[in-house]
Scaffold this motif. Structure first.
Motif, PDB file in Angstrom:
ATOM      1  N   VAL A 332      12.545 -21.844  18.633  1.00 22.76           N
ATOM      2  CA  VAL A 332      13.379 -22.915  18.093  1.00 22.76           C
ATOM      3  C   VAL A 332      12.434 -24.039  17.695  1.00 22.76           C
ATOM      4  CG1 VAL A 332      15.163 -24.632  18.592  1.00 22.76           C
ATOM      5  CG2 VAL A 332      15.359 -22.305  19.523  1.00 22.76           C
ATOM      6  N   ALA A 348      11.522 -21.712   8.643  1.00 30.64           N
ATOM      7  CA  ALA A 348      12.724 -20.925   8.929  1.00 30.64           C
ATOM      8  C   ALA A 348      12.532 -19.439   8.668  1.00 30.64           C
ATOM      9  CB  ALA A 348      13.898 -21.451   8.107  1.00 30.64           C
ATOM     10  N   LYS A 352      13.366 -18.515  14.899  1.00 30.41           N
ATOM     11  CA  LYS A 352      14.727 -18.158  15.306  1.00 30.41           C
ATOM     12  C   LYS A 352      15.713 -19.192  14.755  1.00 30.41           C
ATOM     13  CE  LYS A 352      17.586 -17.558  19.459  1.00 30.41           C
ATOM     14  NZ  LYS A 352      17.580 -17.609  20.949  1.00 30.41           N
ATOM     15  N   GLN A 353      15.399 -20.486  14.932  1.00 21.77           N
ATOM     16  CA  GLN A 353      16.272 -21.566  14.467  1.00 21.77           C
ATOM     17  C   GLN A 353      15.422 -22.800  14.181  1.00 21.77           C
ATOM     18  OE1 GLN A 353      19.697 -21.592  13.916  1.00 21.77           O
ATOM     19  NE2 GLN A 353      19.444 -23.668  13.123  1.00 21.77           N
ATOM     20  N   TYR A 355      15.745 -27.023  13.180  1.00 14.12           N
ATOM     21  CA  TYR A 355      16.556 -28.230  13.030  1.00 14.12           C
ATOM     22  C   TYR A 355      15.714 -29.283  12.314  1.00 14.12           C
ATOM     23  CZ  TYR A 355      19.476 -26.085  16.650  1.00 14.12           C
ATOM     24  OH  TYR A 355      20.272 -25.218  17.368  1.00 14.12           O
ATOM     25  N   ASN A 378      19.302 -19.950   9.057  1.00 14.26           N
ATOM     26  CA  ASN A 378      18.903 -20.357  10.411  1.00 14.26           C
ATOM     27  C   ASN A 378      18.267 -21.746  10.428  1.00 14.26           C
ATOM     28  OD1 ASN A 378      16.679 -19.323   8.986  1.00 14.26           O
ATOM     29  ND2 ASN A 378      15.572 -18.868  10.880  1.00 14.26           N
ATOM     30  N   GLN A 380      19.445 -26.085  10.299  1.00 12.35           N
ATOM     31  CA  GLN A 380      20.522 -27.077  10.328  1.00 12.35           C
ATOM     32  C   GLN A 380      19.892 -28.467  10.149  1.00 12.35           C
ATOM     33  OE1 GLN A 380      22.992 -26.853  13.803  1.00 12.35           O
ATOM     34  NE2 GLN A 380      24.302 -28.562  13.214  1.00 12.35           N
TER      35      GLN A 380
END
Length: 491
Positions: A332, A348, A352-353, A355, A378, A380
């Motif tokens: 992450v 990305a 995995k993710q 932000y 994946n 945000q």
């Protein structure tokens, strides 16, 4: 000896400031001289005298430095843009590498022998001219009342007429000459900062280096909103001329009636073509001398979008950040100060993710569009201050990160961000910086409380100028002994 204003002196330039001024000394007393190069023997005229130093104007180079070269631009001394164009490119790279290292020693408190181990070779350009994909030209009037375009002289708002900047793309000259001819034919005035009157203020030109798409936006001092989308006198004539240029994709106007130094207005109207242009940034193989990999991400760029101005070096810088992040697909990642999501979308593809957080709402809208266009799910994005959003998402929502990437503005990271990074104790931090002084300050804080520098690499994003970028990899410290690599702990 007491020195006086207007006094003529001969000095040898032995060093340079971080702003690119030459430093010469007479009996230990320093003189700072703009346009002088390390190794020059020069005649200078004293312009300002202080107790412990003075400023001088370069009158004549008596013996040129071995690093002095013939400049491409005849205006480089007057224009504030290319502070070190008279210095060979090889020496420019040495200057920038030393600038980063010296700030890490002086401000960061890191030992020189430690930096010798972790600093990797600077990433330069093969062709250090015509690299800018964006140019913002102020428009004015000369003494004869003719419209002119160019750049402001250093530390002034006096325009140096020049449509052929050696850092810009070749299309800039043709575009500007069309606009200036249009203004003259239609008796259209340039904006006057002193009176607040006049019509055209600036011209923004952007080009996608991979796509070839070109955008032109005229910043005008005009009343908002015309129902028939006509914002300029004889608008179709200008559109007809500009639209014939190869690659022309978007022509727009930005309304700015404010008495301010802010260039772009908040309201933009497309008068021909698309609202944005597209460009591609390719991931490069850092281990193989930045060889192309074929993996690319497409970005949509509007007149108000932030987008790195040197696409050739941007690919190298972001690929370096991706390499330093060491992502395997399980991590992450937080990307602080993410802009339009350029680094976020690079990350990305392997994470995995991801932000991302950015204070500019338009930038986040661009980031979301770019993610959707590239089918990246994946990631945000959040709108707001990184120093507010990042701690809140960690402390209230429990979103932590295995890797934190920061790419802050020149002022560096906010203390609240650094505090949260330290609390989160992520495995790795990748710090991308456009100011090595604030970078050094922030690294000092991070390395005093749990982290250690593993790699530092300078990337020359702005050849011919004193500015540079750096990318740093930090990892959680493995042992107490490694603290000795910092000269003294931050209190």
């Amino acid at each position: 000896m007491v020195y006086e204003k207007n006094q003529l002196l001969t000095v040898e330039i032995i060093d340079m400031t971080t702003d690119g001024e030459g430093i010469g000394k007479i009996d230990g007393y320093p003189f700072f001289v703009k346009d002088a190069i390390i190794g020059d023997k020069a005649q200078i005229r004293v312009t300002r005298v202080k107790k412990n130093y003075a400023y001088g104007r370069l009158e004549k180079v008596l013996t040129p430095s071995s690093f002095r070269v013939e400049t491409k631009c005849p205006f480089h001394k007057r224009c504030g843009g290319c502070q070190i164009q008279a210095m060979s490119y090889e020496r420019q790279l040495q200057f920038k590498e030393s600038k980063v290292k010296n700030n890490l020693i002086r401000i960061g408190g890191f030992a020189p022998e430690f930096l010798d181990k972790v600093m990797e070779p600077i990433v330069g350009m093969g062709e250090p001219f015509h690299y800018r994909n964006k140019a913002l030209y102020p428009i004015g009037m000369d003494k004869e009342g003719n419209p002119v375009a160019g750049f402001y002289a250093g530390r002034t708002h006096s325009i140096i007429a020049n449509t052929d900047c050696s850092l810009g793309v070749k299309e800039n000259k043709e575009i500007l000459e069309i606009i200036l001819s249009y203004m003259k034919e239609n008796h259209i005035s340039a904006y006057d900062e002193a009176t607040g009157k006049g019509f055209i203020r600036h011209v923004l030109i952007r080009k996608g280096f991979q796509s070839g798409e070109i955008m032109v936006c005229l910043v005008i001092n005009s009343k908002i909103g015309k129902k028939n989308s006509t914002f300029l006198p004889n608008q179709d004539r200008l559109i007809g001329s500009l639209s014939n240029i190869k690659g022309m994709t978007s022509i727009s106007v930005s309304i700015n009636r404010e008495r301010t130094n802010v260039v772009m207005g908040k309201e933009v109207h497309t008068i021909w073509g698309k609202d944005s242009i597209k460009d591609i940034i390719y991931v490069r193989n850092v281990e193989n001398n930045f060889a192309a990999t074929g993996r690319g991400i497409t970005f949509s760029i509007s007149p108000l979008s932030f987008y790195q101005i040197n696409p050739v070096q941007t690919e190298k810088l972001y690929s370096l950040a991706l390499s330093y992040a060491g992502i395997t697909g399980k991590e992450v990642v937080w990307d602080l100060y993410c802009g339009i999501g350029t680094i976020s979308l690079f990350l990305a593809s392997n994470a995995k993710q991801v932000y991302g957080v950015e204070i500019v709402p338009q930038a986040i809208e661009d980031a979301k569009r770019n993610a959707a266009y590239n089918d990246i799910e994946n990631v945000q994005f959040f709108v707001g201050n990184a120093e507010e959003i990042f701690p809140e998402k960690y402390e209230k929502d429990g979103i932590r990160a295995d890797v934190v990437v920061v790419d802050p503005p020149r002022k560096g990271c906010d203390k609240a961000c650094l505090d949260t990074v330290l609390k989160m104790a992520s495995e790795r931090i990748v710090y991308v910086s456009c100011d090595s002084a604030t970078l050094a300050r922030d690294l000092r804080i991070l390395c005093a409380d749990g982290y250690e520098i593993e790699k530092v690499r300078t990337v020359d994003m702005f050849p011919m100028t004193v500015h540079t970028e750096a990318c740093v990899l930090l990892a959680k410290r493995k042992s107490i002994k490694e603290k000795s690599l910092v000269v003294e702990r931050v209190v």
